[in-house]
Write an enzyme that holds these catalytic residues in place. Structure first.
Site, PDB file in Angstrom:
ATOM      1  N   VAL A 174       0.419  -5.093 -12.804  1.00 13.68           N
ATOM      2  CA  VAL A 174       0.120  -6.538 -12.835  1.00 13.68           C
ATOM      3  C   VAL A 174      -1.326  -6.795 -12.416  1.00 13.68           C
ATOM      4  O   VAL A 174      -2.028  -7.620 -13.005  1.00 13.68           O
ATOM      5  CB  VAL A 174       1.115  -7.307 -11.920  1.00 13.68           C
ATOM      6  CG1 VAL A 174       0.698  -8.761 -11.754  1.00 13.68           C
ATOM      7  CG2 VAL A 174       2.530  -7.214 -12.483  1.00 13.68           C
TER       8      VAL A 174
ATOM      9  N   ASP B 253      -8.388  -1.799  -4.566  1.00 17.69           N
ATOM     10  CA  ASP B 253      -7.233  -0.941  -4.279  1.00 17.69           C
ATOM     11  C   ASP B 253      -7.618   0.054  -3.193  1.00 17.69           C
ATOM     12  O   ASP B 253      -8.793   0.436  -3.081  1.00 17.69           O
ATOM     13  CB  ASP B 253      -6.808  -0.185  -5.554  1.00 17.69           C
ATOM     14  CG  ASP B 253      -5.354   0.224  -5.509  1.00 17.69           C
ATOM     15  OD1 ASP B 253      -4.544  -0.361  -6.235  1.00 17.69           O
ATOM     16  OD2 ASP B 253      -5.025   1.143  -4.712  1.00 17.69           O
TER      17      ASP B 253
ATOM     18  N   LEU C  66       4.677 -11.577 -17.034  1.00 18.40           N
ATOM     19  CA  LEU C  66       4.364 -10.666 -18.144  1.00 18.40           C
ATOM     20  C   LEU C  66       5.399  -9.552 -18.283  1.00 18.40           C
ATOM     21  O   LEU C  66       6.100  -9.206 -17.334  1.00 18.40           O
ATOM     22  CB  LEU C  66       2.968 -10.069 -17.978  1.00 18.40           C
ATOM     23  CG  LEU C  66       2.667  -9.182 -16.764  1.00 18.40           C
ATOM     24  CD1 LEU C  66       3.192  -7.776 -16.917  1.00 18.40           C
ATOM     25  CD2 LEU C  66       1.160  -9.144 -16.553  1.00 18.40           C
TER      26      LEU C  66
ATOM     27  N   ASN D  41      14.133 -13.736 -13.941  1.00 15.32           N
ATOM     28  CA  ASN D  41      14.538 -12.333 -14.107  1.00 15.32           C
ATOM     29  C   ASN D  41      16.054 -12.177 -13.992  1.00 15.32           C
ATOM     30  O   ASN D  41      16.670 -11.420 -14.742  1.00 15.32           O
ATOM     31  CB  ASN D  41      13.826 -11.448 -13.076  1.00 15.32           C
ATOM     32  CG  ASN D  41      12.427 -11.054 -13.563  1.00 15.32           C
ATOM     33  OD1 ASN D  41      11.994 -11.491 -14.627  1.00 15.32           O
ATOM     34  ND2 ASN D  41      11.736 -10.246 -12.802  1.00 15.32           N
TER      35      ASN D  41
ATOM     36  N   GLY E 142      22.910  -2.491 -24.918  1.00 13.54           N
ATOM     37  CA  GLY E 142      22.385  -1.159 -24.613  1.00 13.54           C
ATOM     38  C   GLY E 142      22.928  -0.601 -23.336  1.00 13.54           C
ATOM     39  O   GLY E 142      24.123  -0.724 -23.034  1.00 13.54           O
TER      40      GLY E 142
ATOM     41  N   GLY F 166      16.676  -1.865 -17.097  1.00  8.80           N
ATOM     42  CA  GLY F 166      15.948  -0.916 -16.257  1.00  8.80           C
ATOM     43  C   GLY F 166      14.550  -1.440 -15.990  1.00  8.80           C
ATOM     44  O   GLY F 166      14.307  -2.639 -16.067  1.00  8.80           O
TER      45      GLY F 166
ATOM     46  N   CYS G 158      11.316  -4.083 -12.568  1.00 10.03           N
ATOM     47  CA  CYS G 158      11.481  -5.468 -12.098  1.00 10.03           C
ATOM     48  C   CYS G 158      12.934  -5.917 -11.980  1.00 10.03           C
ATOM     49  O   CYS G 158      13.376  -6.271 -10.883  1.00 10.03           O
ATOM     50  CB  CYS G 158      10.738  -6.415 -13.032  1.00 10.03           C
ATOM     51  SG  CYS G 158       9.021  -5.953 -13.194  1.00 10.03           S
TER      52      CYS G 158
ATOM     53  N   LYS H  51      11.602   1.447 -21.776  1.00 15.06           N
ATOM     54  CA  LYS H  51      11.714   0.715 -23.043  1.00 15.06           C
ATOM     55  C   LYS H  51      10.527   1.155 -23.904  1.00 15.06           C
ATOM     56  O   LYS H  51       9.713   1.974 -23.449  1.00 15.06           O
ATOM     57  CB  LYS H  51      11.714  -0.802 -22.814  1.00 15.06           C
ATOM     58  CG  LYS H  51      10.427  -1.324 -22.198  1.00 15.06           C
ATOM     59  CD  LYS H  51      10.383  -2.832 -22.168  1.00 15.06           C
ATOM     60  CE  LYS H  51       9.025  -3.296 -21.685  1.00 15.06           C
ATOM     61  NZ  LYS H  51       8.886  -4.739 -21.669  1.00 15.06           N
TER      62      LYS H  51
ATOM     63  N   ARG I 181      10.146   4.217 -14.625  1.00 14.49           N
ATOM     64  CA  ARG I 181      10.918   3.714 -13.478  1.00 14.49           C
ATOM     65  C   ARG I 181      12.239   3.101 -13.959  1.00 14.49           C
ATOM     66  O   ARG I 181      12.233   2.278 -14.862  1.00 14.49           O
ATOM     67  CB  ARG I 181      10.105   2.678 -12.694  1.00 14.49           C
ATOM     68  CG  ARG I 181       8.989   3.327 -11.879  1.00 14.49           C
ATOM     69  CD  ARG I 181       8.122   2.301 -11.210  1.00 14.49           C
ATOM     70  NE  ARG I 181       7.252   1.593 -12.149  1.00 14.49           N
ATOM     71  CZ  ARG I 181       6.431   0.612 -11.807  1.00 14.49           C
ATOM     72  NH1 ARG I 181       6.361   0.231 -10.554  1.00 14.49           N
ATOM     73  NH2 ARG I 181       5.677   0.024 -12.712  1.00 14.49           N
TER      74      ARG I 181
HETATM   75  C1  UGA Z   1      10.589  -8.265 -17.087  1.00  7.35           C
HETATM   76  C2  UGA Z   1      10.575  -9.728 -17.567  1.00  7.35           C
HETATM   77  O1  UGA Z   1      10.949  -9.782 -18.931  1.00  7.35           O
HETATM   78  C3  UGA Z   1       9.207 -10.358 -17.362  1.00  7.35           C
HETATM   79  O2  UGA Z   1       9.245 -11.714 -17.734  1.00  7.35           O
HETATM   80  C4  UGA Z   1       8.819 -10.233 -15.887  1.00  7.35           C
HETATM   81  O3  UGA Z   1       7.520 -10.760 -15.652  1.00  7.35           O
HETATM   82  C5  UGA Z   1       8.841  -8.784 -15.489  1.00  7.35           C
HETATM   83  O4  UGA Z   1      10.167  -8.237 -15.719  1.00  7.35           O
HETATM   84  C6  UGA Z   1       8.483  -8.697 -14.023  1.00  7.35           C
HETATM   85  O5  UGA Z   1       9.229  -9.220 -13.190  1.00  7.35           O
HETATM   86  O6  UGA Z   1       7.383  -8.210 -13.709  1.00  7.35           O
HETATM   87  P1  UGA Z   1       9.867  -5.919 -18.182  1.00  7.35           P
HETATM   88  O7  UGA Z   1      10.507  -5.265 -16.981  1.00  7.35           O
HETATM   89  O8  UGA Z   1       8.532  -5.442 -18.632  1.00  7.35           O
HETATM   90  O9  UGA Z   1       9.710  -7.516 -17.916  1.00  7.35           O
HETATM   91  O10 UGA Z   1      10.853  -5.678 -19.386  1.00  7.35           O
HETATM   92  P2  UGA Z   1      11.818  -6.424 -20.399  1.00  7.35           P
HETATM   93  O11 UGA Z   1      11.257  -6.268 -21.752  1.00  7.35           O
HETATM   94  O12 UGA Z   1      12.193  -7.786 -19.983  1.00  7.35           O
HETATM   95  O13 UGA Z   1      13.104  -5.475 -20.293  1.00  7.35           O
HETATM   96  C7  UGA Z   1      13.792  -5.265 -19.062  1.00  7.35           C
HETATM   97  C8  UGA Z   1      14.975  -4.355 -19.279  1.00  7.35           C
HETATM   98  O14 UGA Z   1      15.991  -5.013 -20.029  1.00  7.35           O
HETATM   99  C9  UGA Z   1      14.674  -3.085 -20.073  1.00  7.35           C
HETATM  100  O15 UGA Z   1      15.419  -2.029 -19.530  1.00  7.35           O
HETATM  101  C10 UGA Z   1      15.146  -3.413 -21.479  1.00  7.35           C
HETATM  102  O16 UGA Z   1      15.479  -2.269 -22.220  1.00  7.35           O
HETATM  103  C11 UGA Z   1      16.372  -4.245 -21.163  1.00  7.35           C
HETATM  104  N1  UGA Z   1      16.745  -5.181 -22.237  1.00  7.35           N
HETATM  105  C12 UGA Z   1      15.887  -6.161 -22.627  1.00  7.35           C
HETATM  106  C13 UGA Z   1      17.999  -5.081 -22.829  1.00  7.35           C
HETATM  107  O17 UGA Z   1      18.802  -4.181 -22.474  1.00  7.35           O
HETATM  108  N2  UGA Z   1      18.357  -5.964 -23.796  1.00  7.35           N
HETATM  109  C14 UGA Z   1      17.515  -6.954 -24.198  1.00  7.35           C
HETATM  110  O18 UGA Z   1      17.915  -7.749 -25.084  1.00  7.35           O
HETATM  111  C15 UGA Z   1      16.253  -7.031 -23.605  1.00  7.35           C
END
Ligand code: UGA
Length: 426
Positions: A11, A30, A151, A206, A251, A255, A258, A318, A325
């Site tokens: 971030v 940092d 993000l 989240n 799925g 994971g 966050c 993903k 992580r």
């Molecule tokens: C997530 C949030 O989407 C962001 O808005 C937030 O800012 C961020 O956490 C954070 O708190 O910093 P991120 O962890 O990058 O972002 O990933 P996502 O794309 O949201 O996916 C999270 C998890 O859910 C992954 O494991 C993904 O595979 C899973 N997922 C996502 C599903 O299993 N199904 C879906 O339809 C979407």
């Protein structure tokens, strides 16, 4: 505006580069000199599309610097953005120690009336201690603000440049005005709320998305007991405008760095406040149980995992990131190895290995990973993995293709000779 971003993790680096691209003078700070050394050379220590290019542009333009020197980075800053990690403790509650140590290091060097914005995810109630930590080391006035981050990894640069909204948690109208002006070029709604509302907005967003993922996975489990197909169910519900078609991919559960930690913190928060039936507790439990129960379920269909040659496709959490992580692989591989499987894994960007590497090998192509495999497990929706022509790797024995993200075309996989297994898909 002179901005210092404390913490050059995911971030922090993205925020520093994007605020700099708006014409601000930004310093990324940092305590890790190695990170700073590579960032000074525009080398990003992780894979994030578009970030390196932006870093190079901003450094060339002379607006973005990196340092490990607190005095140099803090003494001139008008806005300090704290973007250090807030991992989970063993109890599931959030560990704020990096926030406190950043505050202790920056406090002696602040300018009077500096704005200190916490971008790291921290729960309501935490500002009392954060404020006290800074006040113990300086008599200067400062404004503590909540500026949560939304993000996503893999699309972080465009998410930050084009946010759905900017949330600013402060009770001070002047501070809000300054921060609203800073974010005005994004042309996004700017939401002025109280500090604890801003903190809850971050957790709620989240937790809601994590609930949505868990919900559709629970429905997919039910579809396994009948002839319904979860993809058709999603298509049908999605036309309801209150529901929509997006963010519904079934799925292996959620994971990454966050959702798991934020849901765990909310669950711990609920327990601490005697909300023992709170949905967050159940959500965390279901997500923890998801992978072990799917592996058991598939194990029964494939005739057990012992001595099976398994290809794992996708090691990141993903696609479009090399972040491992809380990735599905990091939980599945140890479980399969302890059940006696032999694994060859492949990922386009991520590198990962289990603690015990016996019978585990990461290889450099889908072809090598899948050669002679009894079972292919497609864990991540990397384009290279889902667009691969699996008919080219078919061998004569019975082979299973487990499509853990429902990304493959079941008919073409079956025509290629595989026994196809998806999620709630008949
Ligand atoms: C997530 C949030 O989407 C962001 O808005 C937030 O800012 C961020 O956490 C954070 O708190 O910093 P991120 O962890 O990058 O972002 O990933 P996502 O794309 O949201 O996916 C999270 C998890 O859910 C992954 O494991 C993904 O595979 C899973 N997922 C996502 C599903 O299993 N199904 C879906 O339809 C979407």
């Amino acid at each position: 505006m002179k901005i210092t971003v404390v913490g050059t993790g995911f971030v922090g680096v993205v925020s520093a580069a994007v605020y700099s691209s708006l014409g601000n003078q930004v310093i990324g700070l940092d305590i890790d000199p190695n990170k700073i050394k590579s960032l000074k050379q525009s080398k990003v220590p992780f894979f994030e599309p578009g970030l390196e290019k932006l870093l190079i542009e901003q450094q060339r333009a002379g607006r973005l610097q990196f340092t490990d020197n607190y005095k140099k980075a803090i003494s001139e800053a008008e806005l300090i953005i704290i973007a250090v990690g807030t991992p989970s403790k063993k109890t599931g509650a959030v560990d704020l120690s990096y926030i406190f140590s950043a505050c202790k290091s920056l406090a002696p060097h602040i300018k009077p009336k500096v704005i200190i914005a916490i971008k790291s995810t921290v729960p309501p109630g935490s500002f009392t201690q954060i404020k006290k930590t800074i006040q113990e080391l300086t008599a200067k006035k400062f404004y503590l603000v909540s500026l949560p981050e939304f993000l996503k990894e893999g699309t972080a640069v465009s998410d930050t440049l084009h946010p759905d909204r900017v949330v600013i948690g402060t009770d001070n109208a002047q501070v809000f005005k300054k921060l609203a002006a800073l974010h005005q070029p994004f042309k996004a709604p700017v939401v002025k709320v109280g500090i604890e509302s801003a903190q809850m907005i971050k957790y709620t967003a989240n937790a809601y998305l994590a609930t949505r993922i868990t919900f559709i996975n629970q429905i997919a489990n039910l579809c396994e007991h009948n002839q319904a197909n979860i993809e058709e169910v999603i298509e049908g519900i999605g036309y309801d405008q209150r529901i929509g078609h997006h963010y519904w991919y079934p799925g292996l559960g959620y994971g990454g760095s966050c959702f798991p930690k934020d849901v765990k913190e909310l669950a711990a928060y609920a327990k601490n406040h005697n909300e023992t039936d709170n949905l967050m507790i159940q959500l965390d439990r279901l997500n923890e149980a998801r992978i072990p129960s799917l592996i058991n379920h598939w194990g029964k269909i494939v005739g057990g995992w012992e001595n099976k040659q398994v290809a794992i496709l996708g090691l990141s959490f993903k696609s479009n990131t090399n972040d491992t992580r809380e990735s599905p692989a990091s939980r599945i591989v140890p479980q399969l190895l302890s059940s006696g499987a032999k694994i060859k894994a492949y990922d386009p960007k991520a590198v990962w290995k289990p603690a015990n590497q016996q019978n585990y090998q990461q290889v450099d192509s889908i072809k090598t990973a899948t050669a002679k495999a009894d079972i292919i497990l497609v864990l991540v929706e990397w384009p290279e993995i889902i667009n691969f022509d699996y008919s080219t790797i078919k061998v004569s024995k019975k082979q299973f293709m487990i499509d853990a993200r429902n990304q493959l075309e079941p008919d073409s996989i079956s025509q290629a000779g595989f026994s196809y297994l998806g999620i709630g898909r008949n």
